[in-house]
Design a protein around this motif. Sequence first.
Motif, short mmCIF file in Angstrom:
data_model
loop_
_atom_site.label_atom_id
_atom_site.label_comp_id
_atom_site.label_asym_id
_atom_site.label_seq_id
_atom_site.Cartn_x
_atom_site.Cartn_y
_atom_site.Cartn_z
N GLU A 89 0.83 -1.21 0.00
CA GLU A 89 0.00 0.00 0.00
C GLU A 89 0.86 1.25 0.00
O GLU A 89 0.55 2.23 -0.69
N ALA A 90 1.95 1.23 0.75
CA ALA A 90 2.86 2.38 0.77
C ALA A 90 3.46 2.63 -0.61
O ALA A 90 3.52 3.77 -1.08
N LEU B 95 0.78 4.16 -2.93
CA LEU B 95 0.54 5.57 -2.67
C LEU B 95 1.72 6.44 -3.12
O LEU B 95 1.54 7.56 -3.60
N MET B 96 2.93 5.92 -2.99
CA MET B 96 4.10 6.66 -3.46
C MET B 96 4.08 6.80 -4.98
O MET B 96 4.42 7.86 -5.52
N LEU B 97 3.64 5.75 -5.67
CA LEU B 97 3.51 5.83 -7.13
C LEU B 97 2.45 6.84 -7.54
O LEU B 97 2.66 7.65 -8.46
N ILE B 98 1.32 6.82 -6.85
CA ILE B 98 0.25 7.76 -7.17
C ILE B 98 0.70 9.19 -6.89
O ILE B 98 0.45 10.11 -7.69
N ALA B 99 1.41 9.40 -5.78
CA ALA B 99 1.95 10.72 -5.48
C ALA B 99 2.94 11.16 -6.55
O ALA B 99 2.93 12.32 -6.99
N LEU B 100 3.78 10.25 -6.98
CA LEU B 100 4.76 10.57 -8.02
C LEU B 100 4.08 11.01 -9.31
O LEU B 100 4.42 12.06 -9.88
N PHE B 101 3.10 10.24 -9.78
CA PHE B 101 2.47 10.53 -11.06
C PHE B 101 1.48 11.69 -11.00
O PHE B 101 1.03 12.17 -12.03
N SER B 102 1.13 12.12 -9.77
CA SER B 102 0.26 13.30 -9.65
C SER B 102 1.00 14.48 -9.04
O SER B 102 0.39 15.44 -8.58
N MET C 39 2.25 3.24 8.21
CA MET C 39 2.90 1.96 7.95
C MET C 39 2.86 1.13 9.22
O MET C 39 3.32 1.57 10.28
N ASP C 40 2.32 -0.05 9.12
CA ASP C 40 2.18 -0.92 10.28
C ASP C 40 3.28 -1.98 10.23
O ASP C 40 4.04 -2.09 9.27
N TYR C 41 3.34 -2.77 11.29
CA TYR C 41 4.28 -3.89 11.31
C TYR C 41 3.88 -4.91 10.25
O TYR C 41 2.70 -5.05 9.92
N PRO C 42 4.84 -5.64 9.70
CA PRO C 42 4.51 -6.64 8.68
C PRO C 42 3.75 -7.81 9.27
O PRO C 42 3.72 -8.01 10.49
N SER C 43 3.12 -8.59 8.39
CA SER C 43 2.45 -9.81 8.83
C SER C 43 3.50 -10.84 9.27
O SER C 43 4.71 -10.66 9.06
N HIS C 44 3.03 -11.93 9.88
CA HIS C 44 3.96 -12.97 10.35
C HIS C 44 4.80 -13.51 9.20
O HIS C 44 6.03 -13.66 9.32
N GLU C 45 4.15 -13.81 8.08
CA GLU C 45 4.88 -14.39 6.95
C GLU C 45 5.85 -13.37 6.35
O GLU C 45 6.99 -13.73 5.98
N GLU C 46 5.43 -12.10 6.26
CA GLU C 46 6.32 -11.06 5.72
C GLU C 46 7.52 -10.86 6.63
O GLU C 46 8.66 -10.72 6.16
N ALA D 51 -11.11 5.07 -2.58
CA ALA D 51 -9.91 4.36 -2.13
C ALA D 51 -8.85 5.30 -1.59
O ALA D 51 -8.10 4.94 -0.67
N LEU D 52 -8.78 6.51 -2.15
CA LEU D 52 -7.71 7.43 -1.77
C LEU D 52 -8.13 8.45 -0.72
O LEU D 52 -7.27 9.09 -0.10
N ALA D 53 -9.44 8.61 -0.50
CA ALA D 53 -9.92 9.63 0.43
C ALA D 53 -9.32 9.51 1.83
O ALA D 53 -8.94 10.53 2.41
N PRO D 54 -9.21 8.31 2.44
CA PRO D 54 -8.64 8.24 3.79
C PRO D 54 -7.22 8.79 3.87
O PRO D 54 -6.89 9.53 4.80
N ALA D 55 -6.37 8.44 2.90
CA ALA D 55 -4.98 8.90 2.93
C ALA D 55 -4.87 10.40 2.65
O ALA D 55 -3.93 11.05 3.09
N VAL D 56 -5.84 10.94 1.90
CA VAL D 56 -5.84 12.38 1.60
C VAL D 56 -6.38 13.19 2.77
O VAL D 56 -5.94 14.31 3.03
N LEU D 57 -7.32 12.62 3.53
CA LEU D 57 -8.06 13.39 4.53
C LEU D 57 -7.58 13.20 5.96
O LEU D 57 -7.80 14.08 6.80
#
Length: 324
Positions: free
Chosen positions: A32-33, A36-43, A180-187, A286-292
């Motif tokens: 997800e990070a 969002l970085m890609l979307i920020a880059l292209f916008s 950014m949260d902690y990774p999952s167990h497998e990650e 999809a983007l509203a939470p990160a924007v707001l």
Amino acid sequence: MDKGRTLAVGEVKALADDIRAEVGRAIVGQDEAVELMLIALFSSGHILLEGPPGTAKTFLAQCFARVLGLDFGRIQFTPDLMPGDIVGSNLFNFQTSQFTLTRGPIFCQLLLADEINRTPPKTQAALLEAMQERAVTIDGVTHQLPPHFMVIATQNPIEQQGVYPLPEAQLDRFLFKHRMDYPSHEEERRIVAAHGARFGAPRPEEWGVSPKVDAALLEAAIGTVASLPMVGEVVDYVVGLIRSTRTAPDLEGGASPRAAALLAGAARARAALDGRDYVIPDDVKALAPAVLRHRVILSPAAEIEGRPVESVVQRLIEEVEAPR
């Protein structure tokens, strides 16, 4: 590539897929990070990454910059950092008897502002003009930065000592705030298996991360995103969603018109990354939470009740009717 040429939407999607894959050579999870970085880059936006220490915020930014082939600068923010340490200053040269401009680390294409909340507001404010105008003013003279200058800032949410919360005006310059949260167990298991035998700070090139984009290609992709149409119904939806934050009883302060414009631009980028040449309401949702989440202020009652900002924003997304 001819200057001013744009790419087909499918080419933008393929470019984003290449960037994701290359970053994935070194970064485990954090999809997800990266998105969002890609979307920020292209916008042409900036992003604030918030997370506990050790979640690869700095390394992710380094890998991202290397894949893009951008001139990368890093500032480690500390309480004694001064504005001149960021933008630079005019120093007197005794050999020539003239003042010479010494450029600060902000003169780059992609800047990592590491632990941005560890420096006082006066120093944080040195970034304001750069983030908004893509320029800095030193002793009354304005110096232009690259047209798509981007800031990736990080902050630690759990420390209480020696931190200075970012002012609202500073936060409003960031397109996204991502937690950014902690990774999952497998990650986490994959991280330990891959990185556990290495010592010292990791470097992207050690993991085979190499540049995949040049300036002309990036310029063309950004031009494609900017040219994507947005029908009136979706524009009305963006405006309605932003305006709802100003009248919500759980919010004391709502989002500004800048937030609406940035959300629309980000929705265009998300559509292109999905291979579409049109924007749909789901892009906005999809983007509203990160924007707001960093642009609205909870009411005292909501704070006392311990309501998270995300839950208030999510309820507004559900209440504001989206076009079909």
